[in-house]
Design a protein around this motif. Structure first.
Motif, PDB file in Angstrom:
ATOM      1  N   LEU A   7      -7.775   4.684   6.074  1.00 36.99           N
ATOM      2  CA  LEU A   7      -6.298   5.275   5.523  1.00 36.99           C
ATOM      3  C   LEU A   7      -5.175   4.264   6.765  1.00 36.99           C
ATOM      4  O   LEU A   7      -5.568   3.812   7.749  1.00 36.99           O
ATOM      5  N   ARG A  29       0.526   4.069  -3.144  1.00 36.25           N
ATOM      6  CA  ARG A  29       0.519   5.334  -3.054  1.00 36.25           C
ATOM      7  C   ARG A  29       1.741   6.028  -3.037  1.00 36.25           C
ATOM      8  O   ARG A  29       1.256   7.007  -3.414  1.00 36.25           O
ATOM      9  N   ASP A  30       2.623   6.056  -2.827  1.00 30.59           N
ATOM     10  CA  ASP A  30       4.144   6.846  -2.898  1.00 30.59           C
ATOM     11  C   ASP A  30       3.756   7.541  -5.045  1.00 30.59           C
ATOM     12  O   ASP A  30       4.408   8.160  -5.159  1.00 30.59           O
ATOM     13  N   THR A  83      -4.030  12.827  -5.425  1.00 32.99           N
ATOM     14  CA  THR A  83      -4.342  13.075  -4.268  1.00 32.99           C
ATOM     15  C   THR A  83      -4.622  11.598  -4.316  1.00 32.99           C
ATOM     16  O   THR A  83      -5.331  10.535  -5.016  1.00 32.99           O
ATOM     17  N   VAL A  84      -4.953  10.812  -3.072  1.00 39.29           N
ATOM     18  CA  VAL A  84      -4.764   9.779  -2.756  1.00 39.29           C
ATOM     19  C   VAL A  84      -5.801   9.251  -1.329  1.00 39.29           C
ATOM     20  O   VAL A  84      -5.160  10.091  -0.516  1.00 39.29           O
ATOM     21  N   GLU A  85      -6.499   8.553  -1.603  1.00 35.32           N
ATOM     22  CA  GLU A  85      -7.888   8.233  -0.109  1.00 35.32           C
ATOM     23  C   GLU A  85      -7.941   6.878  -0.153  1.00 35.32           C
ATOM     24  O   GLU A  85      -7.859   5.974  -1.000  1.00 35.32           O
ATOM     25  N   THR A  86      -8.132   6.428   0.834  1.00 38.46           N
ATOM     26  CA  THR A  86      -8.303   5.157   0.781  1.00 38.46           C
ATOM     27  C   THR A  86     -10.085   5.495   1.417  1.00 38.46           C
ATOM     28  O   THR A  86      -9.852   4.789   2.625  1.00 38.46           O
ATOM     29  N   ALA A 116       0.574   9.249  -6.048  1.00 43.01           N
ATOM     30  CA  ALA A 116       1.058  10.854  -5.519  1.00 43.01           C
ATOM     31  C   ALA A 116       2.351  11.140  -6.376  1.00 43.01           C
ATOM     32  O   ALA A 116       2.370  12.713  -6.546  1.00 43.01           O
ATOM     33  N   VAL A 162      -8.843   1.466  -3.099  1.00 36.29           N
ATOM     34  CA  VAL A 162      -7.707   2.419  -2.954  1.00 36.29           C
ATOM     35  C   VAL A 162      -7.946   3.362  -4.548  1.00 36.29           C
ATOM     36  O   VAL A 162      -8.651   3.229  -5.295  1.00 36.29           O
ATOM     37  N   ALA A 179      -7.569   7.232  -5.806  1.00 30.40           N
ATOM     38  CA  ALA A 179      -6.456   7.718  -6.563  1.00 30.40           C
ATOM     39  C   ALA A 179      -7.182   9.658  -7.853  1.00 30.40           C
ATOM     40  O   ALA A 179      -7.437   9.102  -8.466  1.00 30.40           O
ATOM     41  N   LEU A 212       0.654  -1.193   0.302  1.00 30.39           N
ATOM     42  CA  LEU A 212      -0.078  -0.125   0.079  1.00 30.39           C
ATOM     43  C   LEU A 212       1.569   1.153   0.297  1.00 30.39           C
ATOM     44  O   LEU A 212       0.075   2.258  -0.760  1.00 30.39           O
ATOM     45  N   GLY A 213       2.193   1.116   0.725  1.00 31.03           N
ATOM     46  CA  GLY A 213       2.530   2.398   0.918  1.00 31.03           C
ATOM     47  C   GLY A 213       3.464   2.848  -0.529  1.00 31.03           C
ATOM     48  O   GLY A 213       3.740   4.048  -0.699  1.00 31.03           O
TER      49      GLY A 213
END
Length: 269
Positions: A269, A215-216, A224-227, A219, A246, A248, A211-212
């Protein structure tokens, strides 16, 4: 798609149903390139555990519905077309599917004759910029290494309109030391050994993208990213969701995303 990593190709290193491929056929696929391997598997794909399950498709559709309305929809790495129905339910405009495998697209044409289908690499889309409001992908991200993500997500950003969204379900990783975790580690290790000694390479890893990392990379592409928690799949003992959606969003000119409604559980998150 009940695998513990939704970004892994389809459902995981499991067996097939009675109409699915034999072990020999799966072995031939695994020794082929990604494109040719899926060409070979296409006629039997929907009878394997690799196909995204209807449960995941319905849950994704229901989680995205409050974020609409959407016009044009795009399924990246659409395979035999299971996810195209999600877009048809959510999008008022044209639905497009993209896949590298001609064989998989042949099956998708049978499943979704109303969709526009394009044979292409998702890292190099032959699509007009700002053409779509919603892009999804189901179970395909395991075919991409971390170094591929800037091109993949950069292309998605380009073809989405400002305010458009890229979404995919992402189950959490299995508990460290569990049977499932050990099985996935063994599978990834076997694939790495295979790719070290055999050509063409077949990229199919279950643990490469966290996930990290995702997400990176999203971005970095400008999203912009939300979960969001997917309540259909429950929560773990520590309270974290078993599966997240996820989402974006390509910012609008004002820096705000469109469609501020969120699934009932809200961000997780």
């Amino acid at each position: 798609m009940s695998a513990p990593q939704a970004h892994a190709p389809k459902n995981g290193p499991q067996g097939s149903g009675p109409k699915g491929p034999t072990l020999r056929q799966l072995t031939v696929q695994a020794l082929s390139s990604v494109e040719h391997g899926y060409d070979l598997l296409a006629p039997m794909f929907d009878h394997t555990s690799f196909r995204t399950s209807d449960r995941f498709l319905r849950a994704t559709r229901d989680a995205l519905a409050p974020l609409g309305p959407f016009e044009g929809g795009l399924d990246l790495c659409c395979g035999t077309g299971a996810g195209l129905g999600v877009l048809r339910d959510l999008c008022a405009g044209t639905v497009t599917g993209v896949d590298l495998s001609a064989g998989m697209l042949d099956r998708a044409r049978l499943a979704a004759p109303w969709a526009e289908l394009v044979r292409a690499d998702a890292r190099d889309l032959p699509l007009a910029p700002r053409s779509f409001d919603l892009a999804v992908t189901f179970g395909a991200l395991g075919h991409f290494l971390p170094r591929d993500l800037p091109a993949l997500f950069g292309q998605a950003y380009t073809v989405l309109r400002p305010g458009g969204r890229l979404a995919f379900p992402l189950p959490g990783p299995p508990r460290p030391g569990s049977r499932q975790a050990l099985r996935l580690r063994a599978f990834d290790t076997a694939m790495r050994i295979r790719n070290a000694v055999w050509r063409p390479r077949f990229v199919m890893y279950y643990r490469a993208l966290t996930l990290g990392t995702l997400r990176d990379s999203l971005a970095g592409a400008g999203f912009t990213v939300e979960t969001y928690a997917m309540p259909e799949f429950g929560r773990r003992e520590d309270g974290s969701p078993r599966c997240r959606l996820v989402v974006a969003t390509r910012p609008t000119a004002s820096g705000q995303s469109s469609g501020e409604a969120a699934p009932a559980d809200g961000p997780a998150l």
